[in-house]
Design an enzyme around this catalytic site. Structure first.
Site, PDB file in Angstrom:
ATOM      1  N   HIS A 225      52.264  36.906  58.808  1.00  0.00           N
ATOM      2  CA  HIS A 225      51.039  36.135  57.500  1.00  0.00           C
ATOM      3  C   HIS A 225      51.431  36.996  55.836  1.00  0.00           C
ATOM      4  O   HIS A 225      50.213  36.845  55.073  1.00  0.00           O
ATOM      5  CB  HIS A 225      50.564  35.495  57.852  1.00  0.00           C
ATOM      6  CG  HIS A 225      50.343  34.527  56.687  1.00  0.00           C
ATOM      7  ND1 HIS A 225      49.264  34.087  56.208  1.00  0.00           N
ATOM      8  CD2 HIS A 225      51.247  32.841  56.632  1.00  0.00           C
ATOM      9  CE1 HIS A 225      49.276  32.771  55.459  1.00  0.00           C
ATOM     10  NE2 HIS A 225      50.270  32.250  55.705  1.00  0.00           N
ATOM     11  N   LYS A 227      51.570  39.724  52.823  1.00  0.00           N
ATOM     12  CA  LYS A 227      52.422  39.546  51.477  1.00  0.00           C
ATOM     13  C   LYS A 227      51.760  40.934  50.763  1.00  0.00           C
ATOM     14  O   LYS A 227      50.818  40.743  50.003  1.00  0.00           O
ATOM     15  CB  LYS A 227      52.224  38.622  50.948  1.00  0.00           C
ATOM     16  CG  LYS A 227      52.092  37.452  51.494  1.00  0.00           C
ATOM     17  CD  LYS A 227      51.303  35.562  51.317  1.00  0.00           C
ATOM     18  CE  LYS A 227      51.180  34.680  51.800  1.00  0.00           C
ATOM     19  NZ  LYS A 227      50.474  34.829  53.342  1.00  0.00           N
ATOM     20  N   ASP A 232      56.093  53.317  45.137  1.00  0.00           N
ATOM     21  CA  ASP A 232      55.914  54.371  45.101  1.00  0.00           C
ATOM     22  C   ASP A 232      54.861  55.174  45.130  1.00  0.00           C
ATOM     23  O   ASP A 232      53.704  56.405  45.465  1.00  0.00           O
ATOM     24  CB  ASP A 232      55.380  55.211  43.840  1.00  0.00           C
ATOM     25  CG  ASP A 232      57.081  55.176  42.977  1.00  0.00           C
ATOM     26  OD1 ASP A 232      58.139  55.333  44.001  1.00  0.00           O
ATOM     27  OD2 ASP A 232      56.793  55.266  41.659  1.00  0.00           O
ATOM     28  N   HIS A 403      46.287  26.981  46.789  1.00  0.00           N
ATOM     29  CA  HIS A 403      46.891  27.937  48.172  1.00  0.00           C
ATOM     30  C   HIS A 403      46.223  29.586  47.797  1.00  0.00           C
ATOM     31  O   HIS A 403      46.201  30.380  49.366  1.00  0.00           O
ATOM     32  CB  HIS A 403      48.536  28.358  48.018  1.00  0.00           C
ATOM     33  CG  HIS A 403      48.766  29.413  49.171  1.00  0.00           C
ATOM     34  ND1 HIS A 403      48.982  30.471  49.141  1.00  0.00           N
ATOM     35  CD2 HIS A 403      49.344  28.924  50.556  1.00  0.00           C
ATOM     36  CE1 HIS A 403      50.013  30.182  50.462  1.00  0.00           C
ATOM     37  NE2 HIS A 403      50.059  30.071  50.917  1.00  0.00           N
ATOM     38  N   LYS A 405      43.161  32.074  49.090  1.00  0.00           N
ATOM     39  CA  LYS A 405      42.239  32.291  50.223  1.00  0.00           C
ATOM     40  C   LYS A 405      41.422  33.793  49.589  1.00  0.00           C
ATOM     41  O   LYS A 405      41.920  34.363  49.456  1.00  0.00           O
ATOM     42  CB  LYS A 405      43.079  33.018  50.836  1.00  0.00           C
ATOM     43  CG  LYS A 405      44.828  32.308  51.503  1.00  0.00           C
ATOM     44  CD  LYS A 405      45.565  32.955  51.868  1.00  0.00           C
ATOM     45  CE  LYS A 405      47.179  32.021  51.338  1.00  0.00           C
ATOM     46  NZ  LYS A 405      47.533  31.071  52.387  1.00  0.00           N
ATOM     47  N   ASP A 410      27.328  36.673  46.706  1.00  0.00           N
ATOM     48  CA  ASP A 410      25.884  37.303  45.976  1.00  0.00           C
ATOM     49  C   ASP A 410      26.241  38.401  44.901  1.00  0.00           C
ATOM     50  O   ASP A 410      25.864  38.812  44.347  1.00  0.00           O
ATOM     51  CB  ASP A 410      25.684  38.460  46.963  1.00  0.00           C
ATOM     52  CG  ASP A 410      24.816  37.466  47.644  1.00  0.00           C
ATOM     53  OD1 ASP A 410      24.389  35.936  47.846  1.00  0.00           O
ATOM     54  OD2 ASP A 410      24.112  37.713  48.954  1.00  0.00           O
TER      55      ASP A 410
END
Length: 485
Positions: A225, A227, A232, A403, A405, A410
């Site tokens: 999952h 991404k 370089d 979508h 996440k 604080d």
């Protein structure tokens, strides 16, 4: 004998099914896993003949103890060892951030003790809000690459934006750069023609854990999952945005897609690189030679953001991402703001959020109003009552589909990554998150959260309690499956 079998075939199959089911139930008991999950498997195995066995086969295997693959080959490379030694956990590192981290320094120590994830101090980052911003930066960086490009994505689609990205990879490979692509075989849709073009151009590409009939295995366990992109060895990307048109929010799209990604320059890119090389070692037959050019020295002006890269999955001994999120919740002193598209939490997270809210912490949660999963939507709703009763403020995003996440605590600690707030991300899928120990960047994520609240409907506790019995029935049914989805 043959006639007897023909006449009683269904009885025999049922007997075989329950022999196997009883064996599976015994195995589940011996594993001593979460009681709720254990009960779910027992119910499925006993009351759903054949289907129960299929569900257990697909979702019931525990691979955290029996690792799917080992990272020893890459981690034993002398260059990688030297990189890890360079970032060895030290009191000097912690001292540089301890003056403003307070109890949050526990998070740094926890992640290092769990998975040897170093704290890197010389970084410059940019929080990228939504796909159009992410792809503008990513395409620009890909075109400027000079030595190598490494991409690892759950979803790569052969659509407009996908072809733009893949075409740049082909062009750069033809120009002599080393280009490597890992894509999840379930999540991605790349045509045979495009795969041929990638190969002919010199792009090395491999699917992660190939399966048959990927259209029908959307919830197959142990998916990659992640991404991430590394250019370089100097620039890295990580977050929630896959390579597909729905993330672009163009005028002809059916709904707005709200997401968050981040761009990194600096020392933390070396950690991303090690995780990519470990996965490449697994998906390819190539024993890749690791060169120093994969880990160049990067001189970052005004780069002083403290970061840790945390990977989690069946290849790790601990549920690293979940443990840091849990610890961040229980050590919060002012507020906790969480955004997640899939909220199917375990008992530890639920209890931690309840205790935080009841102790006076401002706890807020944003989830989608319209989900892309019927089961997840109703399973998520089933958990809201316990949170609302404890004083957690819950909001449902109504502008489109959220979508992102993210989590911010604080004004000091925040995270952007691929992990959802659900059992699958915490325990099953291969995930990767960036943990940020920086006031300026955390306040940016907080600002985005408050902006998203303006496009969200607050969930009223009394209204929630008065929802229809039919809604409650759907929620109960979907929650039953929640440890398995």
């Amino acid at each position: 004998m043959l006639d007897f079998i023909k006449e009683n075939i269904w009885y025999l199959l049922i007997i075989i099914n329950y022999i196997l089911a009883i064996s599976a139930v015994i195995t589940v008991f011996l594993k001593r896993i979460n009681p709720t999950k254990t009960l779910s498997y027992i119910i499925v195995l006993v009351f759903f003949p054949f289907l129960g066995l299929l569900v257990y086969y697909l979702f019931g295997q525990e691979y955290r103890k029996n690792k799917i693959f080992s990272r020893k080959h890459i981690l034993n490379k002398s260059i990688v060892k030297n990189i890890n030694k360079e970032f060895e956990f030290s009191k000097a590192q912690v001292k540089k951030v301890d003056n403003y981290l307070d109890d949050k320094v526990k998070l740094v120590k926890l992640l290092y003790q769990s998975d040897d994830e170093p704290l890197t101090l010389k970084n410059k980052i940019e929080i990228l809000k939504n796909g159009d911003v992410k792809f503008k930066h990513l395409l620009s960086d890909l075109k400027k690459a000079e030595h190598h490009i490494h991409l690892e994505y759950y979803i790569v689609k052969d659509d407009d934006i996908g072809r733009q990205v893949l075409s740049v990879l082909c062009e750069q490979a033809e120009a002599g750069l080393k280009v490597r692509l890992i894509y999840d075989d379930v999540g991605s849709k790349i045509s045979t023609q495009m795969k041929r073009k990638l190969t002919n151009s010199g792009v090395k590409h491999h699917p992660f854990m190939p399966v048959l009939f990927s259209k029908f295995t959307g919830k197959m366990n142990y998916r990659n999952h992640r991404k991430i992109a590394i250019i370089d060895g100097k620039i890295g990307y990580v977050g929630g945005i896959n390579i597909a048109d729905e993330y672009l929010n163009e005028n002809d799209t059916d709904r707005f897609w709200r997401d968050t990604h981040m761009r990194i320059e600096g020392e933390a890119v070396k950690s991303l690189q090690i995780h990519f090389l470990s996965t490449w070692d697994f998906v390819s037959d190539e024993r890749l030679a690791v060169y120093k050019t994969f880990f160049p020295e990067v001189d970052i002006e005004n780069g002083n953001v403290a970061l840790q890269i945390a990977a989690s999955g069946p290849d790790t001994d601990w549920a690293n991402i979940m443990e840091v999120i849990f610890t961040a919740i229980v050590t919060a002193s002012d507020y906790i703001y969480i955004t997640t598209p899939y909220f199917v939490p375990n008992e530890q997270i639920i209890t931690a959020l309840q205790i935080a809210a009841k102790s006076g912490i401002d706890v807020r949660l944003i989830i989608p109003k319209k989900s892309d999963s019927w089961i997840v939507k109703h399973a998520s709703n089933s958990y809201l009552g316990a949170l609302l009763k404890a004083g957690v403020k819950v909001y449902k995003y109504n502008k489109g589909f959220v979508h992102a996440k993210t989590m911010v605590v604080d004004d000091i600690f925040s995270t952007v990554g691929t992990s959802n707030m659900d059992y699958r991300s915490f325990n099953i899928n291969f995930e990767i998150n960036t943990f940020i120990y920086d006031k300026t960047q955390s306040k940016i994520i907080k600002k985005h959260f408050l902006e998203d609240m303006e496009n969200s409907d607050a969930v009223n506790y009394n209204t929630y309690l008065n929802r229809s019995n039919f809604e409650k029935l759907k929620e109960s049914y979907c929650r039953l499956w929640s440890p398995l989805i």
